[in-house]
Design a protein around this motif. Structure first.
Motif, PDB file in Angstrom:
ATOM      1  N   MET A  28     -52.672  51.767  22.306  1.00 14.78           N
ATOM      2  CA  MET A  28     -53.205  53.289  21.989  1.00 14.78           C
ATOM      3  C   MET A  28     -52.787  53.377  20.394  1.00 14.78           C
ATOM      4  N   MET A  29     -54.118  53.392  19.940  1.00 14.47           N
ATOM      5  CA  MET A  29     -53.991  53.144  18.423  1.00 14.47           C
ATOM      6  C   MET A  29     -54.333  54.489  17.763  1.00 14.47           C
ATOM      7  N   ILE A  30     -53.385  54.953  17.011  1.00 16.87           N
ATOM      8  CA  ILE A  30     -53.264  56.232  16.444  1.00 16.87           C
ATOM      9  C   ILE A  30     -53.435  56.194  14.906  1.00 16.87           C
ATOM     10  N   GLU A  31     -54.402  57.040  14.435  1.00 16.66           N
ATOM     11  CA  GLU A  31     -54.723  57.129  12.845  1.00 16.66           C
ATOM     12  C   GLU A  31     -54.992  58.669  12.779  1.00 16.66           C
ATOM     13  N   PRO A  32     -54.192  59.185  12.071  1.00 15.49           N
ATOM     14  CA  PRO A  32     -54.137  60.565  11.888  1.00 15.49           C
ATOM     15  C   PRO A  32     -54.977  60.977  10.587  1.00 15.49           C
TER      16      PRO A  32
ATOM     17  N   LYS B  87     -41.631  57.398  19.278  1.00 15.61           N
ATOM     18  CA  LYS B  87     -41.400  55.935  19.584  1.00 15.61           C
ATOM     19  C   LYS B  87     -40.101  56.091  20.722  1.00 15.61           C
ATOM     20  N   ASP B  88     -39.575  57.163  21.068  1.00 14.02           N
ATOM     21  CA  ASP B  88     -38.612  57.047  22.342  1.00 14.02           C
ATOM     22  C   ASP B  88     -39.563  57.128  23.468  1.00 14.02           C
ATOM     23  N   VAL B  89     -40.619  57.751  23.555  1.00  9.57           N
ATOM     24  CA  VAL B  89     -41.261  57.909  24.887  1.00  9.57           C
ATOM     25  C   VAL B  89     -42.381  57.286  25.156  1.00  9.57           C
ATOM     26  N   TYR B  90     -43.044  56.573  24.046  1.00 11.45           N
ATOM     27  CA  TYR B  90     -43.946  55.577  24.051  1.00 11.45           C
ATOM     28  C   TYR B  90     -43.682  54.397  23.481  1.00 11.45           C
ATOM     29  N   GLU B  91     -43.838  53.239  24.014  1.00 13.53           N
ATOM     30  CA  GLU B  91     -43.312  51.975  23.655  1.00 13.53           C
ATOM     31  C   GLU B  91     -44.017  51.337  22.327  1.00 13.53           C
TER      32      GLU B  91
ATOM     33  N   PHE C  89     -49.238  51.843  19.834  1.00 13.40           N
ATOM     34  CA  PHE C  89     -48.282  51.995  21.008  1.00 13.40           C
ATOM     35  C   PHE C  89     -48.602  51.140  22.204  1.00 13.40           C
ATOM     36  N   ASN C  90     -47.893  50.804  22.938  1.00  8.96           N
ATOM     37  CA  ASN C  90     -48.376  50.093  24.379  1.00  8.96           C
ATOM     38  C   ASN C  90     -47.953  50.918  25.390  1.00  8.96           C
ATOM     39  N   GLY C  91     -48.695  51.983  25.469  1.00 10.91           N
ATOM     40  CA  GLY C  91     -48.188  52.892  26.996  1.00 10.91           C
ATOM     41  C   GLY C  91     -47.131  53.689  26.912  1.00 10.91           C
ATOM     42  N   LEU C  92     -46.627  54.441  27.828  1.00  9.97           N
ATOM     43  CA  LEU C  92     -45.443  55.241  27.938  1.00  9.97           C
ATOM     44  C   LEU C  92     -44.296  54.042  27.764  1.00  9.97           C
ATOM     45  N   ALA C  93     -43.156  54.462  27.471  1.00  9.71           N
ATOM     46  CA  ALA C  93     -41.839  53.698  27.418  1.00  9.71           C
ATOM     47  C   ALA C  93     -41.399  53.473  28.748  1.00  9.71           C
ATOM     48  N   ASP C  94     -41.658  54.675  29.614  1.00 13.36           N
ATOM     49  CA  ASP C  94     -41.134  54.571  31.118  1.00 13.36           C
ATOM     50  C   ASP C  94     -42.264  53.673  31.846  1.00 13.36           C
ATOM     51  N   LYS C  95     -42.053  52.707  32.210  1.00 13.47           N
ATOM     52  CA  LYS C  95     -43.319  51.776  33.050  1.00 13.47           C
ATOM     53  C   LYS C  95     -42.976  52.224  34.487  1.00 13.47           C
TER      54      LYS C  95
END
Ligand SMILES: *Cc1c(COP(=O)(O)O)cnc(C)c1O
Length: 466
Positions: free
Chosen positions: A399-403, A343-347, A360-366
């Motif tokens: 970006m929806m992640i389900e492991p 969560k520090d590198v993806y929003e 997540f909503n894309g990369l944290a760095d837009k």
């Protein structure tokens, strides 16, 4: 294996008279087929020797990606491992070689399987009865809505034509309602990602047939006001429909029936581990409370996808009553671990406690110009299937992640490392990510053109002329 060596079409490998099969001698009497139904010229089928055919399909199958190949964190789809014992059971000739029209006294074993599964699903969801006929989740939704419509019609309450659906819902929910001839009314989510009760209150009146919900919802959040929501909808005379695609984190722990849902579907091919993807075969049994079973429609004349049902029962019995309760907590732990590590590198737009999946909503760095699509394509280079992207529609770069619960900490750590590496590449070498994938047989396809102008027949395919 160099894929370029192999042709894309079996027709391109065809050589006249190169035939790899021999039919037994025809010992039946000769019959003239009327010219009105017979071909005017022979079917133009490929002519290939057996080895050519075997290599062609074996090499193509190697381009496929499945859970047996690698990590498959496709959010909402619950791509969990299908234990091989499921397939062993489904391959048993006693189950494999039966016919749905066989006399019942000869299929008692198989009927025991379906009855056991119906009872177990009823226990796991808090419903009174199940039909196993629907062949997918969406088929279950349609079946469930038909039940709800029949229920209202039986009371001559024909003005109930609306179905309330949260804005985070899976696309099949509004689609099923529309196919059933009902009107879709969207209800908003609050900033925390759960249903907005104030907005819901403005939508409730005596024209509401039902509300469809999945819980935890598509953002992986448990709807904390679920009991209140059910009460509000019931009070206005509507029924509650539970989309069971997200049942996985609740298995054996809490039940939609206890939350007050009246009709549910479960996706055996998600929660109960049977193989899916590529269009089937699925199974979407529908459960109901009280006397709603009298409205089960005839959506399928037989018993549904029986071998899928058998696999699901095998999975449930293999785990047993106690172990099945571990599924949800482990799936939730895996998802939470990934979320916290990235969560520090993806929003992370929704920070609340989530269950088996998160968004997540894309990369944290837009500032990099690297999109969710680019990250998804770059993941393929590392042998990972991409997460679900651009869904739910609540965020632009979703970006929806389900492991799932099956993955080892080693696999998950590898995925986290690769996701972090991609985030770093996006800053240092954005072109590398934007031009990915680099290691797959096919690079980026123009998916917009493919959707708008689908070419379904190969231009040189001789079969087209048949
Ligand atoms: C997968 C899914 C469905 C539809 O199920 P299918 O078996 O694919 O038809 C419905 N709702 C949600 C939330 C899902 O994830």
């Amino acid at each position: 294996m160099n894929n370029q060596l192999y042709s894309n079409l079996i027709f391109e490998l065809s050589r006249p008279e190169r035939i790899g099969s021999s039919l037994p001698k025809n010992e039946f009497p000769h019959h003239d087929i009327p010219s009105s139904v017979s071909r005017s010229h022979a079917a133009e089928l490929p002519e290939c020797d057996e080895l050519t055919v075997v290599r062609h399909y074996t090499n193509h199958s190697g381009n496929n990606f499945g859970v047996d190949n690698g990590f498959y964190p496709l959010g909402s789809c619950t791509m969990k491992y299908n234990p091989k014992i499921n397939d062993e059971m489904a391959a048993k000739p006693e189950f494999l070689n039966i016919h749905p029209l066989q006399p019942e006294e000869t299929t008692q074993g198989s009927l025991t399987v379906t009855t056991m599964l119906r009872n177990i699903l009823s226990n796991l969801t808090g419903m009174d009865d199940f039909t196993l006929k629907p062949c997918a989740g969406a088929h279950g939704e349609l079946t469930g809505l038909m039940i709800i419509r029949s229920y209202h019609e039986s009371r001559q309450d024909t003005k109930r034509t609306k179905v309330i659906v949260p804005d985070s819902a899976h696309g099949t929910n509004p689609a099923s309602a529309a196919v059933c001839g009902l009107e879709v009314v969207e209800v908003k989510s609050m900033a925390d990602g759960t249903v907005d009760l104030e907005d819901l209150a403005t939508k409730l009146d005596d024209t509401v047939a039902a509300m469809m919900m999945t819980n935890p919802n598509t953002l992986g959040l448990f709807e904390h006001d679920i009991v209140k929501i059910v009460e509000m909808v019931h009070k206005c005379g509507g029924l509650m429909y539970y989309d069971g695609a997200n049942l996985n984190p609740l298995l054996g722990v809490c039940r939609p029936g206890d939350m007050g849902f009246d009709v549910v579907h479960v996706n055996l091919h998600k929660t109960f581990s049977t193989p899916h993807g590529g269009g089937g075969p699925g199974s979407g049994p529908v459960g109901v409370r009280g006397n709603l079973a009298q409205y089960f429609p005839h959506v399928n004349p037989y018993h549904g996808n029986f071998l899928v049902e058998l696999r699901a029962l095998t999975y449930i019995l293999t785990l047993g009553r106690e172990n099945i309760k571990e599924v949800g907590p482990l799936a939730t732990l895996n998802a939470a671990y990934i979320k916290e590590q990235l969560k520090d590198v993806y929003e992370l737009p929704i920070t609340g406690l989530s269950k088996h999946e998160f968004v997540f909503n894309g990369l944290a760095d837009k500032s990099t110009g690297v999109t969710t699509m680019d990250v998804a394509k770059r993941l393929l280079d590392f042998g990972f299937h991409a997460p679900t992207i651009y869904f739910p529609l609540l965020f632009h770069e979703a970006m929806m992640i389900e492991p799932t619960e099956n993955e080892s900490v080693e696999t998950i750590d590898k995925f986290i490392a690769v996701m972090r590496q991609i985030a770093q590449e996006a800053i240092e070498q954005p072109e590398l990510v934007k031009s990915a994938p680099h290691n797959t047989p096919i690079k980026r396809v123009d998916d917009v053109l493919a959707a708008r102008q689908p070419v379904l027949i190969h231009p040189e395919n001789p079969a087209e002329t048949v």
